[in-house]
Design an enzyme around this catalytic site. Structure first.
Site, PDB file in Angstrom:
ATOM      1  N   CYS A 283      -2.392  -0.530   7.565  1.00 39.29           N
ATOM      2  CA  CYS A 283      -1.589   0.701   7.512  1.00 39.29           C
ATOM      3  C   CYS A 283      -1.735   1.499   8.810  1.00 39.29           C
ATOM      4  O   CYS A 283      -0.759   2.098   9.285  1.00 39.29           O
ATOM      5  CB  CYS A 283      -1.978   1.524   6.292  1.00 39.29           C
ATOM      6  SG  CYS A 283      -1.528   0.684   4.757  1.00 39.29           S
TER       7      CYS A 283
ATOM      8  N   CYS B  27      -6.188   1.694   5.828  1.00 41.71           N
ATOM      9  CA  CYS B  27      -6.799   0.427   6.235  1.00 41.71           C
ATOM     10  C   CYS B  27      -6.220   0.032   7.595  1.00 41.71           C
ATOM     11  O   CYS B  27      -5.330   0.694   8.141  1.00 41.71           O
ATOM     12  CB  CYS B  27      -6.542  -0.655   5.189  1.00 41.71           C
ATOM     13  SG  CYS B  27      -4.852  -1.301   5.212  1.00 41.71           S
TER      14      CYS B  27
ATOM     15  N   GLU C 276       0.888   3.829   1.861  1.00 41.16           N
ATOM     16  CA  GLU C 276       1.405   4.231   3.181  1.00 41.16           C
ATOM     17  C   GLU C 276       2.628   3.399   3.561  1.00 41.16           C
ATOM     18  O   GLU C 276       3.579   3.933   4.147  1.00 41.16           O
ATOM     19  CB  GLU C 276       0.343   4.029   4.263  1.00 41.16           C
ATOM     20  CG  GLU C 276      -0.940   4.827   4.075  1.00 41.16           C
ATOM     21  CD  GLU C 276      -2.004   4.020   3.343  1.00 41.16           C
ATOM     22  OE1 GLU C 276      -1.692   3.355   2.327  1.00 41.16           O
ATOM     23  OE2 GLU C 276      -3.158   4.074   3.785  1.00 41.16           O
TER      24      GLU C 276
ATOM     25  N   HIS D  26       0.835  -1.204   0.000  1.00 40.07           N
ATOM     26  CA  HIS D  26       0.000   0.000   0.000  1.00 40.07           C
ATOM     27  C   HIS D  26       0.873   1.259   0.000  1.00 40.07           C
ATOM     28  O   HIS D  26       2.036   1.234   0.431  1.00 40.07           O
ATOM     29  CB  HIS D  26      -0.901   0.001   1.233  1.00 40.07           C
ATOM     30  CG  HIS D  26      -2.016  -0.998   1.156  1.00 40.07           C
ATOM     31  ND1 HIS D  26      -3.091  -0.976   2.000  1.00 40.07           N
ATOM     32  CD2 HIS D  26      -2.227  -2.044   0.320  1.00 40.07           C
ATOM     33  CE1 HIS D  26      -3.912  -1.968   1.690  1.00 40.07           C
ATOM     34  NE2 HIS D  26      -3.411  -2.645   0.682  1.00 40.07           N
TER      35      HIS D  26
END
Lengths: 157, 157
Positions: free
Chosen positions: B97, B94, B66, B64
């Site tokens: 993260c 999410c 992040e 992801h």
């Protein structure tokens, strides 16, 4: 890679066998002066990914055993998801690792020691993928003792 | 790297400026046919880490925006923690993260669009580090529109 021909994928003896493999990874971390947590990922009785905590060596607080193992297993499979795989990890996954497991759609998680402080189970809502089965407490004492020993050693040094 | 000399670290205009930078990252993802989410990490008015979603390219469902940005920022700093840093991300993080952000001890999170399905805010317990401040809804429309456009394009193709 190890191939173990267990007839029943869900025998408790099998869980203990693979938790011992996760403990070997945790011991590697211990020897490297990392917080001793280890993980393996198993598909069809075969270890397809291993990992241990590397937060110190990589200077990366997200380099948890499970994250290493997820990446190793998906690299091995060349697949995106870890459906029909089991994660064995010596400590209850944290929220990050439980959240990562959601994205992998892993079918089963077996952990050793419980982590009431930072383990994902303290969350009231489920973080895991709805298809993921989770079992805790496999070789609980051995898994937690290794971590206790690590911090006892740290306090003495 | 960009250096922006804002006198007040917490001006809303500054948040929008850096969210635009996160949107640039999201656009890079969009162009690469990745789900268009982007992130930057800022310390003292300077972008010290950037990232966009790379789940397809890396065949890694945990890649992801992040996570990329956290790793980039800690590499840049050579530090373990992201204290006094702000994460700007175009979508509500999410659980993975958000859980990762806990370990980084990041001081502030500013996100664009809300994600009621998979965003961490749906959890009843707090996942963030107790020192982390979190602000949502910065450039909400632009951030969510890019994601909507992506799926509209996907459905048409």
């Amino acid at each position: 890679m190890k191939y173990i021909n267990f007839e029943n994928d869900f025998l408790p003896a099998k869980d203990e066998f693979f938790m011992q493999e996760a403990l070997k990874e945790a011991n590697l971390a211990y020897e490297a002066d990392e917080i001793p947590i280890g993980a393996v990922i198993v598909a069809n009785g075969r270890i397809i990914g291993r990992g241990h905590n590397l937060t110190e060596r990589l200077n990366d607080v997200t380099a948890h055993a499970e994250m290493q193992a997820f990446t190793a297993a998906t690299n091995f499979l060349g697949a995106k998801y870890l459906v029909n795989c089991t994660l064995y990890v010596t400590l209850e996954p944290c929220v990050m690792c439980a959240g990562a497991s959601y994205w992998t759609q892993i079918s089963r998680i077996v952990f050793g020691a419980y982590d009431p402080q930072r383990g994902f189970k303290r969350l009231q809502s489920s973080v895991l993928h709805p298809k993921t089965v989770c079992i805790g407490g496999v070789l609980d004492n051995q898994c937690s003792q290794l971590i206790k020993n690590f911090f006892i050693k740290k306090r003495k040094s």
